[in-house]
Design an enzyme around this catalytic site. Structure first.
Site, PDB file in Angstrom:
ATOM      1  N   ALA A  41     -26.465  18.832  51.545  1.00 32.20           N
ATOM      2  CA  ALA A  41     -26.343  20.813  51.407  1.00 32.20           C
ATOM      3  C   ALA A  41     -26.791  20.943  52.009  1.00 32.20           C
ATOM      4  CB  ALA A  41     -27.186  20.555  50.066  1.00 32.20           C
ATOM      5  N   GLY A  46     -33.989  18.664  55.144  1.00 31.33           N
ATOM      6  CA  GLY A  46     -33.477  17.592  55.634  1.00 31.33           C
ATOM      7  C   GLY A  46     -32.134  17.477  56.164  1.00 31.33           C
ATOM      8  N   CYS A  47     -31.219  17.953  55.301  1.00 30.27           N
ATOM      9  CA  CYS A  47     -29.598  18.346  56.383  1.00 30.27           C
ATOM     10  C   CYS A  47     -29.996  19.292  57.588  1.00 30.27           C
ATOM     11  CB  CYS A  47     -29.519  19.295  55.177  1.00 30.27           C
ATOM     12  SG  CYS A  47     -28.882  17.978  53.797  1.00 30.27           S
ATOM     13  N   THR A  48     -31.104  20.555  57.238  1.00 23.25           N
ATOM     14  CA  THR A  48     -31.286  21.062  58.681  1.00 23.25           C
ATOM     15  C   THR A  48     -32.070  20.239  59.725  1.00 23.25           C
ATOM     16  OG1 THR A  48     -31.748  23.058  57.289  1.00 23.25           O
ATOM     17  CG2 THR A  48     -32.555  23.621  59.298  1.00 23.25           C
ATOM     18  N   ALA A  51     -28.730  18.825  61.560  1.00 24.83           N
ATOM     19  CA  ALA A  51     -27.532  19.507  62.383  1.00 24.83           C
ATOM     20  C   ALA A  51     -28.535  19.824  62.944  1.00 24.83           C
ATOM     21  CB  ALA A  51     -27.330  20.296  60.869  1.00 24.83           C
TER      22      ALA A  51
END
Length: 159
Positions: A41, A46-48, A51
């Site tokens: 998401a 974590g995804c930030t 990325a």
């Protein structure tokens, strides 16, 4: 749950909308290597981090012949917000049906806080210039993953 890809397998082609609604196809990247990473998401910690790590190393990766495509079930509008808020330069594409994630073995049962749940399996697939899987990494950690890929691919460290 679909089978996980193995090195040497043909990477399933896909065409998905990016953050601006423009269609992005894996086959359009033939002749270059592509790092396709799957994350749960946009706009989550974590995804930030993942990325941002890819963005911070994009010049190194691109200079070594790699394009980077991040795939999540988020709608293009959310991906655009994510890109703007975090100043991301990687290509982000939307797979709300999760069909591409399933083809890549990046959606299915996983452990989350000790429980078995169904969801996006954080995964990274390295595709060679001919469209074959060079590496298939599943259940990767968001933090430190990009540095590990750079080491594993024997690319120059940026640090």
């Amino acid at each position: 749950m679909s089978e996980r890809l193995q090195p040497g397998d043909p990477a399933p082609d896909f065409t998905l909308p990016d953050a601006d609604g423009k269609e992005i196809s894996l086959s359009a990247h033939r002749g270059r290597k592509v790092i396709v990473y799957f994350y749960p998401a946009a706009l989550t910690p974590g995804c930030t981090k993942q990325a941002c790590d890819f963005t911070d190393n994009l010049d190194l990766l691109a200079g070594e012949g790699y394009d980077v495509i991040g795939v999540s079930p988020d709608k293009p509008e959310k991906l655009a917000k994510f890109r703007e808020k975090e100043d991301l330069r990687v290509t982000l594409v939307s797979d709300p049906s999760k069909a591409v994630m399933e083809e890549y073995g990046a959606f299915g049962e996983k452990k989350l806080y000790g429980k078995t749940v169904t969801g996006v399996i954080r995964s990274t697939i390295v595709v060679d210039e001919e469209g074959k899987v060079e590496r298939a990494l599943y259940n990767v950690k968001a933090t430190g993953h990009v540095a590990k890929i750079i080491r594993d691919l024997d690319l120059a460290e940026t640090i």
